[in-house]
Design a protein around this motif. Structure first.
Motif, PDB file in Angstrom:
ATOM      1  N   GLN A 106       0.732  -1.287  -0.182  1.00 43.91           N
ATOM      2  CA  GLN A 106       0.114  -0.048  -0.009  1.00 43.91           C
ATOM      3  C   GLN A 106       0.984   1.211   0.013  1.00 43.91           C
ATOM      4  N   ILE A 107       2.118   1.193   0.010  1.00 50.64           N
ATOM      5  CA  ILE A 107       3.233   2.381  -0.093  1.00 50.64           C
ATOM      6  C   ILE A 107       4.230   1.847  -1.430  1.00 50.64           C
ATOM      7  N   LEU A 108       4.231   2.858  -2.270  1.00 49.28           N
ATOM      8  CA  LEU A 108       5.085   2.527  -3.340  1.00 49.28           C
ATOM      9  C   LEU A 108       6.659   2.812  -2.915  1.00 49.28           C
ATOM     10  N   GLU A 109       7.464   1.948  -2.975  1.00 47.80           N
ATOM     11  CA  GLU A 109       8.998   2.341  -2.677  1.00 47.80           C
ATOM     12  C   GLU A 109       9.856   2.302  -3.846  1.00 47.80           C
ATOM     13  N   THR A 110      10.509   3.396  -4.245  1.00 45.59           N
ATOM     14  CA  THR A 110      11.232   3.465  -5.440  1.00 45.59           C
ATOM     15  C   THR A 110      12.793   4.099  -4.976  1.00 45.59           C
ATOM     16  N   GLU A 111      13.610   4.028  -6.170  1.00 43.73           N
ATOM     17  CA  GLU A 111      14.737   4.659  -5.911  1.00 43.73           C
ATOM     18  C   GLU A 111      15.107   5.712  -6.783  1.00 43.73           C
ATOM     19  N   ARG A 112      14.099   6.182  -7.597  1.00 43.86           N
ATOM     20  CA  ARG A 112      14.118   6.894  -8.822  1.00 43.86           C
ATOM     21  C   ARG A 112      13.525   8.191  -8.431  1.00 43.86           C
ATOM     22  N   PRO A 113      14.343   9.444  -8.634  1.00 47.40           N
ATOM     23  CA  PRO A 113      13.908  10.809  -8.372  1.00 47.40           C
ATOM     24  C   PRO A 113      12.924  11.218  -9.156  1.00 47.40           C
ATOM     25  N   ASP A 114      12.941  10.699 -10.523  1.00 48.35           N
ATOM     26  CA  ASP A 114      11.933  11.327 -11.499  1.00 48.35           C
ATOM     27  C   ASP A 114      10.416  10.847 -10.985  1.00 48.35           C
ATOM     28  N   ARG A 115      10.599   9.386 -10.613  1.00 48.26           N
ATOM     29  CA  ARG A 115       9.172   8.994 -10.002  1.00 48.26           C
ATOM     30  C   ARG A 115       8.524   9.696  -8.967  1.00 48.26           C
ATOM     31  N   VAL A 116       9.509   9.973  -7.991  1.00 50.04           N
ATOM     32  CA  VAL A 116       9.067  10.694  -6.807  1.00 50.04           C
ATOM     33  C   VAL A 116       8.630  12.215  -6.981  1.00 50.04           C
ATOM     34  N   THR A 117       9.429  12.966  -8.205  1.00 53.39           N
ATOM     35  CA  THR A 117       9.145  14.053  -8.252  1.00 53.39           C
ATOM     36  C   THR A 117       7.490  14.146  -8.970  1.00 53.39           C
ATOM     37  N   ALA A 118       7.169  13.102  -9.962  1.00 54.32           N
ATOM     38  CA  ALA A 118       6.032  13.038 -10.696  1.00 54.32           C
ATOM     39  C   ALA A 118       4.862  12.702  -9.461  1.00 54.32           C
ATOM     40  N   ASN A 119       5.051  12.114  -8.562  1.00 54.38           N
ATOM     41  CA  ASN A 119       4.007  11.854  -7.345  1.00 54.38           C
ATOM     42  C   ASN A 119       3.922  12.883  -6.619  1.00 54.38           C
ATOM     43  N   THR A 138      -2.431   3.916  -5.473  1.00 61.34           N
ATOM     44  CA  THR A 138      -3.328   2.940  -5.937  1.00 61.34           C
ATOM     45  C   THR A 138      -2.686   1.736  -6.506  1.00 61.34           C
ATOM     46  N   PHE A 139      -3.514   0.696  -6.866  1.00 60.50           N
ATOM     47  CA  PHE A 139      -3.194  -0.446  -7.121  1.00 60.50           C
ATOM     48  C   PHE A 139      -2.326  -0.335  -8.610  1.00 60.50           C
ATOM     49  N   PHE A 140      -2.900   0.821  -9.367  1.00 61.72           N
ATOM     50  CA  PHE A 140      -2.583   0.954 -10.826  1.00 61.72           C
ATOM     51  C   PHE A 140      -1.190   1.739 -10.637  1.00 61.72           C
ATOM     52  N   SER A 141      -0.852   2.068  -9.576  1.00 65.49           N
ATOM     53  CA  SER A 141       0.461   3.112  -9.506  1.00 65.49           C
ATOM     54  C   SER A 141       1.610   2.404  -9.759  1.00 65.49           C
ATOM     55  N   GLY A 165      -6.445   6.521   3.510  1.00 65.24           N
ATOM     56  CA  GLY A 165      -7.825   7.175   3.115  1.00 65.24           C
ATOM     57  C   GLY A 165      -8.158   7.079   1.694  1.00 65.24           C
ATOM     58  N   ALA A 166      -7.257   6.543   0.854  1.00 66.42           N
ATOM     59  CA  ALA A 166      -7.472   6.728  -0.816  1.00 66.42           C
ATOM     60  C   ALA A 166      -7.999   5.373  -1.075  1.00 66.42           C
ATOM     61  N   PRO A 167      -9.138   5.147  -1.737  1.00 65.38           N
ATOM     62  CA  PRO A 167      -9.545   3.703  -2.586  1.00 65.38           C
ATOM     63  C   PRO A 167      -8.269   3.053  -3.191  1.00 65.38           C
ATOM     64  N   TYR A 168      -7.947   1.854  -2.925  1.00 63.17           N
ATOM     65  CA  TYR A 168      -6.747   1.233  -3.339  1.00 63.17           C
ATOM     66  C   TYR A 168      -6.839   1.020  -4.744  1.00 63.17           C
ATOM     67  N   PHE A 169      -8.168   0.648  -5.096  1.00 56.14           N
ATOM     68  CA  PHE A 169      -8.499   0.071  -6.530  1.00 56.14           C
ATOM     69  C   PHE A 169      -9.270   1.428  -7.408  1.00 56.14           C
ATOM     70  N   ALA A 170      -9.021   2.499  -7.024  1.00 56.95           N
ATOM     71  CA  ALA A 170      -9.690   3.687  -7.756  1.00 56.95           C
ATOM     72  C   ALA A 170      -8.472   3.682  -9.024  1.00 56.95           C
ATOM     73  N   PRO A 171      -9.317   4.154 -10.091  1.00 55.17           N
ATOM     74  CA  PRO A 171     -10.532   4.623 -10.267  1.00 55.17           C
ATOM     75  C   PRO A 171     -11.545   3.601 -10.969  1.00 55.17           C
ATOM     76  N   THR A 208      -7.187  10.816  -6.212  1.00 53.05           N
ATOM     77  CA  THR A 208      -6.947   9.773  -5.071  1.00 53.05           C
ATOM     78  C   THR A 208      -6.040  10.363  -3.989  1.00 53.05           C
ATOM     79  N   ALA A 209      -5.021  11.279  -4.571  1.00 56.32           N
ATOM     80  CA  ALA A 209      -4.336  11.770  -3.511  1.00 56.32           C
ATOM     81  C   ALA A 209      -4.935  13.037  -2.720  1.00 56.32           C
ATOM     82  N   LYS A 210      -6.237  13.410  -3.060  1.00 57.99           N
ATOM     83  CA  LYS A 210      -7.068  14.708  -2.566  1.00 57.99           C
ATOM     84  C   LYS A 210      -6.387  15.727  -2.697  1.00 57.99           C
ATOM     85  N   PRO A 211      -5.626  16.166  -3.714  1.00 57.98           N
ATOM     86  CA  PRO A 211      -4.939  17.524  -3.878  1.00 57.98           C
ATOM     87  C   PRO A 211      -6.106  18.732  -3.663  1.00 57.98           C
ATOM     88  N   ILE A 212      -5.570  19.675  -3.138  1.00 53.20           N
ATOM     89  CA  ILE A 212      -6.163  20.838  -2.780  1.00 53.20           C
ATOM     90  C   ILE A 212      -6.461  21.735  -4.223  1.00 53.20           C
TER      91      ILE A 212
END
Length: 492
Positions: free
Chosen positions: A224-237, A259-262, A439-445, A472-476
């Motif tokens: 349920q948590i995405l773990e990465t070593e890539r800065p470009d992936r972190v930046t995009a998220n 989410t699952f699709f991430s 708090g975000a639905p895992y299988f959304a959308p 899913t990230a509930k951005p303001i």
């Protein structure tokens, strides 16, 4: 004030402070104490020699101490980072972080100067997350350097960084929470901060341990948590409104909520034309279903439903199974376990030996096991396709999870045939729909259906058509594009 608090407070007795430091760090061979008496002024510095920068200690601290006038303050020393404290525990923690503690006679405060010198490897692309086009750098084991890498990509004061000291007793680990203040939802940030702050672990914290402490469902096979070593992936998220968690001493960054699709999205999807990116994403998702269901479908058909196959194919499969002494379910388990053993051996061995093991395992053992009539030719093909499909997942943890899920599907097919596979997928879908990530639905959308987010899920539309960020990230701040090409708005 309690006795424990009084004991932690710095004394006005200079010699007592120095003695306290020596007693605390006794039997540490590289702990150094240096005392100076300059113009009737006593000054002492303490530090651990092996983790401090000697050029700063000698050139910036010792030399400047000799230049201090009687009325000058220690804070006048020309160093980049100096802080004041009256608590010994903060000094102990600072010393272990590579800082120099400066004490002064007749003063109940001390100064901490950042001189940390921790060796880190050079920046290079992660071996487990290689891409074809785009940036080819990765995170390292230094928290400050990793934050520097992200700030180099997102140059805005809205990128906030909070440092939490996590742990119990004397052993703590620095954890950083990064988010974009003008995009990220503060309720999600507060939830992440609360869960991380609640960790009480008298052990060294790693991203894997952190994940188990803060994830919603630790008993789920899906990460349920995405773990990465890539800065470009972190930046995009981060730009999508998600939160990044960095742990000192680790090159892995945790991203949440996801989410699952991430886990099936790759930087390559956005570095190539959207048609090719969509095609590759469909291939990966198809690999998910193949990895979970192909061995079980083969077992169900051979054991219960062989009538669904053409007569010629049934004849070929029957001839390959004629001399195998046990049922297909045993074949599948033998091959799946053998594959996992070979994979684990290839990871643990040096690269040159790992290639040899792969060749020996794939060719010699595979050929010998068929000639010995222990496994059929068809099962070898099925397991090979299953393995290749599982390796298409960009994130290693999800790849391991779907290989694990193939085992209960195999048992379900052996018991009930295709009905068992259908029941297995029903339970799997129910679990995915019920699962949440902060708090975000895992299988959304897809569960629940969110049409606005489908533009970047199974396929992706051109980036200029993505008007809003994923919900899913509930951005303001949901808007990220006008949905048009700027140069074409005037009808050119």
């Amino acid at each position: 004030m309690s006795e424990e608090t009084l004991a932690d407070t710095i004394h006005s007795d200079f010699h007592l402070n120095i003695q306290t430091m020596n007693n605390t760090f006794s039997n540490i061979h590289d702990f150094k104490t240096r005392v100076f008496e300059i113009k009737e002024r006593k000054i002492g510095i303490t530090y651990i020699d092996s983790i401090t920068n000697k050029d700063i200690v000698n050139g910036r601290i010792v030399n400047e101490i000799y230049k201090l006038d009687y009325k000058d303050s220690i804070v006048d020393i020309p160093v980049a980072n100096i802080s004041v404290t009256d608590n010994f525990k903060k000094i102990y923690s600072g010393i272990m972080d590579g800082k120099v503690a400066i004490f002064e006679g007749n003063s109940n405060i001390a100064f901490l100067v950042d001189t940390g010198l921790f060796e880190t490897r050079s920046i290079r692309e992660p071996d487990s997350e290689k891409i074809v086009s785009g940036s080819h750098d990765g995170f390292v084991e230094s928290l400050n350097k990793n934050i520097n890498i992200l700030r180099n990509r997102i140059r805005t004061p809205n990128l906030k960084s909070e440092i939490l000291s996590v742990g119990g007793g004397d052993i703590t680990t620095n954890v950083s929470i990064l988010f974009l203040e003008n995009i990220a939802n503060q309720d999600v940030v507060n939830l992440v901060r609360k869960r991380i702050s609640s960790i009480n672990l008298e052990n060294n914290l790693t991203p894997g341990k952190l994940e188990e402490f803060i994830e919603d469902n630790s008993f789920s096979p899906f990460p349920q948590i995405l773990e990465t070593e890539r800065p470009d992936r972190v930046t995009a998220n981060l730009m999508d409104g998600r939160i990044a968690v960095l742990v000192e001493g680790s090159a892995t960054v945790s991203i949440l909520p996801v989410t699952f699709f991430s886990f099936y999205q790759s930087p390559d999807d956005y570095n190539t034309r959207f048609i090719l990116g969509s095609f590759l994403r469909i291939i990966r998702l198809l690999g998910f279903f193949i990895s979970i269901s192909l061995p079980s479908i083969y077992i169900a058909i051979v054991s219960f439903h062989y009538e669904v196959l053409p007569y010629e194919l049934v004849t070929n499969i029957k001839s390959s199974l004629e001399y195998v002494p046990y049922p297909p379910v045993v074949e599948a388990l033998i091959m799946q376990l053998t594959l996992e053993l070979l994979r684990e051996a290839a990871i643990r061995l040096p690269t040159s030996m790992a290639q040899t093991v792969a060749i020996v395992g794939g060719l010699v053992i595979g050929t010998a096991i068929v000639e010995a009539n222990l496994v059929s030719n068809t099962m070898i093909i099925v397991i090979a396709i299953t393995a290749i499909s599982s390796f298409t997942v960009p994130i290693h943890e999800m790849s391991s999870s779907i290989r694990l899920l193939s085992f209960p599907m195999i048992f379900a097919a052996a018991l009930l045939g295709l009905v068992g596979i259908v029941v297995g997928f029903m339970f799997l879908m129910i679990h995915l729909v019920k699962l949440e990530s902060f708090g975000a639905p895992y299988f959304a959308p897809l569960g629940p259906i969110r049409f606005s987010d489908l533009k970047d899920t199974i396929i992706r539309v051109p980036y200029w058509k993505m008007k809003t960020r994923p919900s899913t990230a509930k951005p303001i701040n949901e808007k990220q594009s006008t949905g048009k090409k700027g140069w074409a708005e005037d009808g050119e």
